[in-house]
Design an enzyme around this catalytic site. Structure first.
Site, PDB file in Angstrom:
ATOM      1  N   GLU A  94       0.815  -1.208   0.000  1.00 27.44           N
ATOM      2  CA  GLU A  94       0.000   0.000   0.000  1.00 27.44           C
ATOM      3  C   GLU A  94       0.851   1.262   0.000  1.00 27.44           C
ATOM      4  O   GLU A  94       1.998   1.263   0.425  1.00 27.44           O
ATOM      5  CB  GLU A  94      -0.962  -0.004   1.190  1.00 27.44           C
ATOM      6  CG  GLU A  94      -0.290  -0.098   2.533  1.00 27.44           C
ATOM      7  CD  GLU A  94      -1.319  -0.233   3.658  1.00 27.44           C
ATOM      8  OE1 GLU A  94      -1.931  -1.319   3.770  1.00 27.44           O
ATOM      9  OE2 GLU A  94      -1.496   0.723   4.414  1.00 27.44           O
ATOM     10  N   CYS A 107       3.710   8.470   0.098  1.00 28.25           N
ATOM     11  CA  CYS A 107       4.364   7.622   1.094  1.00 28.25           C
ATOM     12  C   CYS A 107       4.366   6.206   0.542  1.00 28.25           C
ATOM     13  O   CYS A 107       3.313   5.645   0.260  1.00 28.25           O
ATOM     14  CB  CYS A 107       3.579   7.701   2.402  1.00 28.25           C
ATOM     15  SG  CYS A 107       4.139   6.532   3.644  1.00 28.25           S
ATOM     16  N   CYS A 114       6.828  -6.718   7.329  1.00 31.29           N
ATOM     17  CA  CYS A 114       7.975  -6.154   8.050  1.00 31.29           C
ATOM     18  C   CYS A 114       8.405  -7.090   9.166  1.00 31.29           C
ATOM     19  O   CYS A 114       7.591  -7.777   9.771  1.00 31.29           O
ATOM     20  CB  CYS A 114       7.569  -4.791   8.625  1.00 31.29           C
ATOM     21  SG  CYS A 114       8.930  -3.910   9.426  1.00 31.29           S
ATOM     22  N   CYS A 118       7.396  -3.718  15.749  1.00 30.91           N
ATOM     23  CA  CYS A 118       6.988  -2.617  16.638  1.00 30.91           C
ATOM     24  C   CYS A 118       5.560  -2.867  17.144  1.00 30.91           C
ATOM     25  O   CYS A 118       4.677  -3.262  16.383  1.00 30.91           O
ATOM     26  CB  CYS A 118       7.063  -1.281  15.910  1.00 30.91           C
ATOM     27  SG  CYS A 118       8.732  -0.881  15.374  1.00 30.91           S
ATOM     28  N   CYS A 121       2.312  -1.126  15.469  1.00 32.90           N
ATOM     29  CA  CYS A 121       2.268  -1.020  14.004  1.00 32.90           C
ATOM     30  C   CYS A 121       1.567  -2.214  13.358  1.00 32.90           C
ATOM     31  O   CYS A 121       1.857  -3.366  13.683  1.00 32.90           O
ATOM     32  CB  CYS A 121       3.690  -0.896  13.465  1.00 32.90           C
ATOM     33  SG  CYS A 121       3.748  -0.724  11.675  1.00 32.90           S
ATOM     34  N   GLY A 161       7.311  -1.701   5.927  1.00 30.00           N
ATOM     35  CA  GLY A 161       8.676  -2.194   5.735  1.00 30.00           C
ATOM     36  C   GLY A 161       9.719  -1.312   6.381  1.00 30.00           C
ATOM     37  O   GLY A 161       9.463  -0.166   6.733  1.00 30.00           O
ATOM     38  N   CYS A 335       0.130   2.887   8.733  1.00 29.01           N
ATOM     39  CA  CYS A 335       0.923   1.880   8.034  1.00 29.01           C
ATOM     40  C   CYS A 335       0.315   0.492   8.097  1.00 29.01           C
ATOM     41  O   CYS A 335       0.109  -0.058   9.164  1.00 29.01           O
ATOM     42  CB  CYS A 335       2.284   1.739   8.724  1.00 29.01           C
ATOM     43  SG  CYS A 335       3.330   3.100   8.442  1.00 29.01           S
TER      44      CYS A 335
HETATM   45  N1  SAH Z   1      10.274   0.971   9.359  1.00 28.91           N
HETATM   46  C1  SAH Z   1      10.372   2.386   9.208  1.00 28.91           C
HETATM   47  C2  SAH Z   1       9.369   3.000   8.259  1.00 28.91           C
HETATM   48  C3  SAH Z   1       7.949   2.518   8.314  1.00 28.91           C
HETATM   49  S1  SAH Z   1       6.957   3.011   9.676  1.00 28.91           S
HETATM   50  C4  SAH Z   1      10.334   3.060  10.565  1.00 28.91           C
HETATM   51  O1  SAH Z   1      10.170   2.381  11.557  1.00 28.91           O
HETATM   52  O2  SAH Z   1      10.527   4.274  10.633  1.00 28.91           O
HETATM   53  C5  SAH Z   1       6.680   4.733   9.481  1.00 28.91           C
HETATM   54  C6  SAH Z   1       6.405   5.472  10.766  1.00 28.91           C
HETATM   55  O3  SAH Z   1       5.064   5.223  11.249  1.00 28.91           O
HETATM   56  C7  SAH Z   1       7.318   5.072  11.901  1.00 28.91           C
HETATM   57  O4  SAH Z   1       7.698   6.205  12.624  1.00 28.91           O
HETATM   58  C8  SAH Z   1       6.429   4.168  12.720  1.00 28.91           C
HETATM   59  O5  SAH Z   1       6.911   4.016  14.007  1.00 28.91           O
HETATM   60  C9  SAH Z   1       5.102   4.892  12.610  1.00 28.91           C
HETATM   61  N2  SAH Z   1       3.912   4.106  12.917  1.00 28.91           N
HETATM   62  C10 SAH Z   1       3.650   2.814  12.665  1.00 28.91           C
HETATM   63  N3  SAH Z   1       2.441   2.458  13.110  1.00 28.91           N
HETATM   64  C11 SAH Z   1       1.906   3.575  13.658  1.00 28.91           C
HETATM   65  C12 SAH Z   1       0.665   3.850  14.307  1.00 28.91           C
HETATM   66  N4  SAH Z   1      -0.257   2.903  14.452  1.00 28.91           N
HETATM   67  N5  SAH Z   1       0.463   5.121  14.745  1.00 28.91           N
HETATM   68  C13 SAH Z   1       1.393   6.072  14.575  1.00 28.91           C
HETATM   69  N6  SAH Z   1       2.569   5.875  13.992  1.00 28.91           N
HETATM   70  C14 SAH Z   1       2.840   4.628  13.543  1.00 28.91           C
END
Ligand code: SAH
Length: 347
Positions: A94, A107, A114, A118, A121, A161, A335
């Site tokens: 996406e 984006c 991934c 986290c 996420c 990712g 994401c």
């Molecule tokens: N892997 C990379 C890029 C993808 S995530 C990274 O970790 O930076 C892009 C951003 O969105 C990251 O800052 C991630 O921590 C954040 N993110 C992911 N899920 C989220 C959520 N549910 N709410 C807010 N930010 C989120």
């Protein structure tokens, strides 16, 4: 069966060599390249000024990436569009298109799924499937440009990712994206977001690109960060901050820190104090993002007052912070949410 080389992932000089091998005139390489990267052709069939015999040779010899749109969702709040694409092997990725005053931003995803795990996420819930090719990263932008009919001026690698976990392909993608014979997007308009793979951050710094590096921080102590982000078990905040300082020193580019505010988890006065102490020595900027709740996890968004208070605490101590507007909240904006909800419905 060996796979055919992916023509849309080749730099012009590489394409030139390939075309020479086919005993074709070398200016054909530039024509082909421009069809792919400037005119964003979806197939060889569109390349009307190229001889049929030449096109047939290319078809036989190379594979041609063109993502298929599976679904487009448009936000009624802010016009943000979310795209779900199918890759040639059926995998789904996406991307998000956002309109800002200073131009359109896309984006993109860098991997299918991934590995990083986290806690907040959605992209990581079903694990990692594979890396995206440079052409598959580019084509998210090309397909969106064709769909909207508007030029993209900013690209953020912040979708599904971990881009630094797909390092070689990421760098090739940046080279192609910023090439004057292609879309020619300035490096300064490209942002790469990482959860903090320290050795790769050093490597990236040494490339001396003019891109922006965004670092997903989300906590200011090792203890707290480890609970939210498994990568914190591999690299301490000390190591991470050193890598950030090195990045700035080598590139002169100020790091952006991403901090998603989760109610009661990382949004207290104490958290703001710790964050201030951590970031004070650095020349940086902080993006505060109220966490986008996902249904699989029990994280709640910080309320407006807590977000404002957090930002004020940082600013009082001389750290720039921006509260990021939430875009596309009504369309699974966070994401990996769209891909996940689509796949869940089908299974
Ligand atoms: N892997 C990379 C890029 C993808 S995530 C990274 O970790 O930076 C892009 C951003 O969105 C990251 O800052 C991630 O921590 C954040 N993110 C992911 N899920 C989220 C959520 N549910 N709410 C807010 N930010 C989120």
């Amino acid at each position: 069966m060996t796979e055919k080389p992916d023509i849309k992932s080749m730099e012009l000089s590489e394409l030139q060599l390939q075309i020479n091998e086919l005993s074709e005139k070398s200016y054909r390489a530039k024509q082909l390249y421009e069809w792919m990267h400037k005119k964003m052709a979806r197939d060889y069939g569109e390349m009307t000024n190229l001889p049929k015999t030449f096109i047939e040779k290319c078809r036989e010899r190379f594979s041609y990436t063109a993502l298929q749109i599976v679904k487009v969702q448009e936000s009624k709040i802010d016009g943000t569009k979310k795209f779900l694409f199918a890759l040639s092997d059926g995998n789904l990725v996406e991307s998000v298109w956002m309109r800002y005053k200073h131009g359109n931003s896309v984006c993109i995803s860098s991997q299918v799924g991934c590995k990083m795990g986290c806690a907040f996420c959605a992209s990581t819930l079903d694990g990692w499937e594979r890396n995206l090719l440079p052409s598959e990263m580019l084509d998210q932008i090309y397909a969106i440009t064709l769909f909207t009919g508007e030029r993209v001026s900013n690209v953020v690698v912040m979708g599904t990712g971990e881009p630094l976990d797909n390092y070689e392909n990421l760098l090739r993608f940046i080279t192609l994206l910023t090439d004057e014979n292609g879309l020619h997007i300035s490096q300064r308009n490209v942002t790469v977001s990482t959860c903090g793979l320290v050795p790769r951050m050093y490597r990236l710094a040494d490339e001396r690109l003019q891109i922006t590096l965004a670092l997903s921080l989300h906590a200011a102590t090792d203890e707290k960060r480890k609970k939210l982000m498994p990568v914190a078990q591999r690299y301490s905040l000390d190591e991470l901050m050193e890598a950030c300082a090195y990045y700035f020193e080598k590139t002169g580019r100020r790091i952006t820190f991403e901090y998603s505010l989760i109610s009661g988890v990382n949004d207290t006065k104490e958290d703001a104090k710790e964050l201030t102490a951590l970031l004070k020595p650095l020349n940086c900027h902080v993006n505060l993002i109220p966490v986008n709740p996902i249904k699989e996890r029990n994280f709640a968004q910080s309320d407006k007052t807590a977000v404002e208070a957090f930002k004020n605490m940082l600013e009082k101590n001389g750290i720039n912070g921006t509260i990021r507007r939430e875009m596309g909240r009504d369309i699974d904006g966070a994401c990996g949410q769209l891909r996940k909800s689509h796949m869940d419905k089908q299974s």
